[in-house]
Write an enzyme that holds these catalytic residues in place. Structure first.
Site, PDB file in Angstrom:
ATOM      1  N   PHE A 137     -25.522  23.927   3.974  1.00  0.00           N
ATOM      2  CA  PHE A 137     -26.224  25.672   4.140  1.00  0.00           C
ATOM      3  C   PHE A 137     -25.588  26.058   2.625  1.00  0.00           C
ATOM      4  CE2 PHE A 137     -21.328  25.023   3.432  1.00  0.00           C
ATOM      5  CZ  PHE A 137     -21.395  25.850   2.524  1.00  0.00           C
ATOM      6  N   LYS A 138     -25.911  25.406   1.954  1.00  0.00           N
ATOM      7  CA  LYS A 138     -25.784  25.604   0.234  1.00  0.00           C
ATOM      8  C   LYS A 138     -27.243  25.707   0.182  1.00  0.00           C
ATOM      9  CE  LYS A 138     -21.931  24.016   0.375  1.00  0.00           C
ATOM     10  NZ  LYS A 138     -20.895  22.668  -0.575  1.00  0.00           N
ATOM     11  N   ASP A 139     -28.351  25.609   0.797  1.00  0.00           N
ATOM     12  CA  ASP A 139     -29.866  26.051   0.452  1.00  0.00           C
ATOM     13  C   ASP A 139     -29.910  27.166   1.151  1.00  0.00           C
ATOM     14  OD1 ASP A 139     -31.419  23.391   0.315  1.00  0.00           O
ATOM     15  OD2 ASP A 139     -30.385  23.349   2.611  1.00  0.00           O
ATOM     16  N   THR A 153     -23.274  20.301  -1.960  1.00  0.00           N
ATOM     17  CA  THR A 153     -24.143  21.358  -2.790  1.00  0.00           C
ATOM     18  C   THR A 153     -24.665  20.632  -3.679  1.00  0.00           C
ATOM     19  OG1 THR A 153     -21.915  22.837  -3.152  1.00  0.00           O
ATOM     20  CG2 THR A 153     -23.611  22.512  -5.093  1.00  0.00           C
TER      21      THR A 153
END
Length: 497
Positions: free
Chosen positions: A109-111, A144
């Site tokens: 999800f950090k993308d 991350t």
């Protein structure tokens, strides 16, 4: 025009683009919007593309950027790097929905934030006519790191250094980082845990003498302490809510609960910002693994990091000091920065703090915390595959297990969304073992076994990992972190010359 103020001093204020360049405030606080007015409505989010929703959200939170510049940043971020045209698809499960946030270039999800942050940072530098090289210092508990490396690799005017715990990330997460290409990247393992890595980055950002004698270099961060990393995450809550309306699950205005696997509190904080901006969110369920400091805090009002640190199958949540909680406390207290200073001083000196009872009551109107152990996490992965024919990763399983506890305990039948934060293939060994009871020691063999079992495809960025050349093998002791950062800054300055 909203300003961004430090959580430690409400008089320390700046515009959003300066907050993005700085990362951390110069007094050690986190830059936070000084007010959030409701502006989200049905017309803003319904029947819109991800680009359109992103523009509508960002132009309100980052309104010192021009609309033209924001659109360029959005288009540069959310393109064919994502393997689903909707960017963040929603999937129906028995009793809830999954918001799949892992269709980007590093399968996490950090993308969603780290593909746009470099664009926002470069635009901010242009606005300030800033020609310094920005040294991006980033601590990671697993995801991350690679997302930041991917976003900033070979970005002109930047150099990124990632610190990760030597023991405590998955084999795939580690391989993603140490094989990263790019002339401006560095990856360094630390003999310690994520909290140690995060402490190093924060100390460096606050060390006013660190850059003495180093010309042409300034420090920023790609962690969610940077407002430019946090604000883009508001968008996918809005996208998810719109999709539930469009598929007939709800009508606009009905509250939706979100269960969020939570480590550093940034992901769930973005949901709270969305709620304060008008999105009809009910409860935000803060889901923890065995490192359940946040779940305890939301129940008792006492944050106590003086506890055993556990390494779990959901390593991105193996965190005891959650930085973004400071932002939430600041806003919830009415921007009482004197209180925040006291709380953070207590945390730094004693490892714990306790908030006033009225503040806890305010927070509990929006948040509730649950946690699950390793056995429950594995069972949730197993049962989701058996019942819904869906493979989920351990972090998503923690979120789903926490939602199920909440629903059972409260009887709240409101529509609910679990944030699915990583591809199961980043944790194939744990996922395959949870489903089958069989252990495959080699992570890549486990990937192929999981693919055969589930009839799903391994993401391309993960399937090719094993053949990639290892570029980074350096390991340091946590006590040597500041000295190594100084050396890295000197290296960056020398490369600039």
């Amino acid at each position: 025009m909203p300003h961004y103020i430090s959580t430690r001093d409400k008089n320390n204020r700046t515009l959003s683009h300066n907050a993005i360049i700085s990362g951390l405030a110069n007094d050690g606080g986190l830059y936070t919007p000084d007010h959030i007015e409701p502006f989200i409505d049905a017309d803003l989010i319904l029947h819109k593309s991800y680009w359109e929703i992103a523009l509508a959200i960002l132009r309100n939170f980052l309104d010192d950027y021009s609309e033209e510049d924001l659109l360029a940043c959005i288009k540069g971020a959310y393109d064919n790097k994502f393997d689903d045209p909707s960017i963040v698809p929603v999937k129906k499960l028995d009793g809830c929905h999954l918001l799949e946030l892992w269709h980007g270039p590093t399968s996490a999800f950090k993308d969603l934030a780290l593909t746009i942050l470099p664009h926002l940072l470069l635009k901010a530098k242009e606005m300030e006519d800033d020609h310094d090289t920005i040294a991006i210092l980033t601590a990671t508990s697993g995801d991350t790191g690679k997302a930041a490396l991917s976003g900033f690799a070979d970005v002109k005017g930047t150099a990124i250094t990632v610190f990760y715990p030597q023991i405590g990330v998955s084999a795939v997460q580690k391989q993603q980082m140490i094989t990263t290409t790019g002339d401006n990247v560095a990856v360094i393992a630390v003999n310690g845990n994520f909290d140690d890595c995060q402490r190093m980055v924060k100390e460096a950002s606050n060390d006013k003498d660190l850059l003495n004698g180093i010309e042409g270099v300034s420090i920023s961060s790609a962690n969610s302490i940077n407002a430019g990393r946090l604000i883009p995450q508001v968008v996918y809550y809005c996208s998810a809510y719109a999709k539930l309306i469009e598929d007939g699950t709800i009508h606009y205005g009905e509250p939706v609960n979100f269960a969020v696997p939570t480590g550093n509190f940034g992901n769930i904080l973005a949901g709270w910002l969305a709620k304060k901006a008008g999105l009809p969110i009910g409860k935000l369920i803060c889901a923890s693994n065995r490192n359940n400091v946040l779940a305890d805090f939301l129940k008792t009002g006492t944050y106590n990091a003086n506890r055993e640190f556990y390494k779990t199958m959901s390593p991105s949540m193996d965190i005891l000091v959650s930085s973004n909680l400071e932002r939430m406390l600041c806003i919830a207290s009415g921007y009482d920065t004197e209180l925040i200073n006291t709380l953070m001083h207590d945390l730094n000196t004693t490892g714990q703090f306790t908030i006033p009872k009225d503040l806890l009551s305010t927070i509990q109107k929006d948040f509730i915390g649950y946690w699950c152990d390793e056995e429950t996490c594995a069972k949730t992965i197993h049962d989701t595959f058996q019942i819904d024919h869906t493979v989920i990763d351990p972090h998503t399983a923690v979120g789903l297990a926490s939602l199920q506890q909440y629903q059972k305990e409260t009887g709240d039948a409101a529509p609910s969304v679990v944030l699915s934060t990583a591809s199961p293939y980043k944790f194939s060994r744990s996922v395959y073992n949870a489903i089958t009871g069989k252990d495959i020691e080699d992570e890549y063999e486990a990937m192929h076994a999981l693919s055969s079992l589930s009839n799903t495809s391994i993401p391309v960025n993960l399937s090719s990992l094993q053949e990639k050349e290892v570029r980074f093998t350096e390991v340091i002791n946590k006590e040597d972190g500041i000295a190594r950062i100084k050396k890295r800054l000197e290296e960056i300055a020398h490369e600039k010359d």
